[in-house]
Scaffold this motif. Structure first.
Motif: not given
Length: 213
Positions: A26-35, A107-117
């Motif tokens: 919950v906390p990390a999901l809320a933080a991520m969605m407020n980007d 936002p803290w995980a962008r640029g790592e290719g995680y979406a493609s993976e």
């Protein structure tokens, strides 16, 4: 009789584990969605509260899976178990064996290719384990990052849905304004991903390895 709901599964790649969302997220999901980027390119309500995150996890995601409409997965780092994104399957057609895939990266995980993976691993699981025949992606016309993910995993651009997408622009006072734009439609068929994993590995994306349970 063929199943018309997705199982509760975990999908592993070299760097990631995709698993069902749980209340600890919950906390990390809320933080991520407020980007800012999430607000611009998705219909996630802004601001996004922890109560909204809890409702998504405990009620909405479970209802979507039970009804056969789709599946929501947390994307986590294998080593740290940190939440780095989500993958959603929606508009699932069990007769056609087709579904729409979308992804959000924190936002803290962008640029790592995680979406493609994560997207490629999900598609491999859909085609291999679930015997799906088509995965569809829709990207806003100006969302170049999302389009690059579609291209990396082997998607074919099929055309443009004119005026079919509502993006959002934040004004100086912090309010959001709707802006109509186009959707680019992409498709992925089983034969399209045969070289995608090898290509991503060759370009330093990740090592092709998928496991699910």
């Amino acid at each position: 009789m063929t199943s018309s709901t997705f199982p509760n599964i975990s999908i592993s790649t070299e760097r990631l584990v995709l698993r069902p969302l749980d209340e600890d997220d919950v906390p990390a999901l809320a933080a991520m969605m407020n980007d800012e980027q999430v607000g611009a390119w998705t219909d996630v309500p802004q601001p996004f509260t922890e109560d909204a995150a809890r409702t998504w996890i405990t009620r909405d995601a479970a209802a979507r899976r039970a009804a056969g409409r789709g599946l929501d997965l947390a994307v986590t780092e294998f080593l740290t178990q940190r939440l780095v994104g989500t993958v959603r399957l929606a508009r699932t057609d069990w007769h056609v064996r087709a579904t729409e895939l979308s992804y959000i990266v924190a936002p803290w995980a962008r640029g790592e290719g995680y979406a493609s993976e994560a997207a490629l691993a999900t598609a491999q699981w859909l085609f291999g384990d679930q015997k799906f025949e088509r995965v569809e992606l829709r990207t806003a016309a100006d969302n170049t990052a999302s389009q690059q993910v579609a291209q990396k995993i082997g998607c074919i651009s099929e055309g443009v849905l004119r005026g079919a997408c509502i993006a959002h622009v934040r004004s100086e006072d912090g309010t959001w304004t709707d802006v109509r734009t186009d959707f680019i439609v992409w498709s992925l068929l089983p034969e399209d991903i045969e070289g995608a994993a090898e290509h991503l590995a060759d370009t330093g994306g990740f090592t092709a390895f998928t496991d699910w349970s």
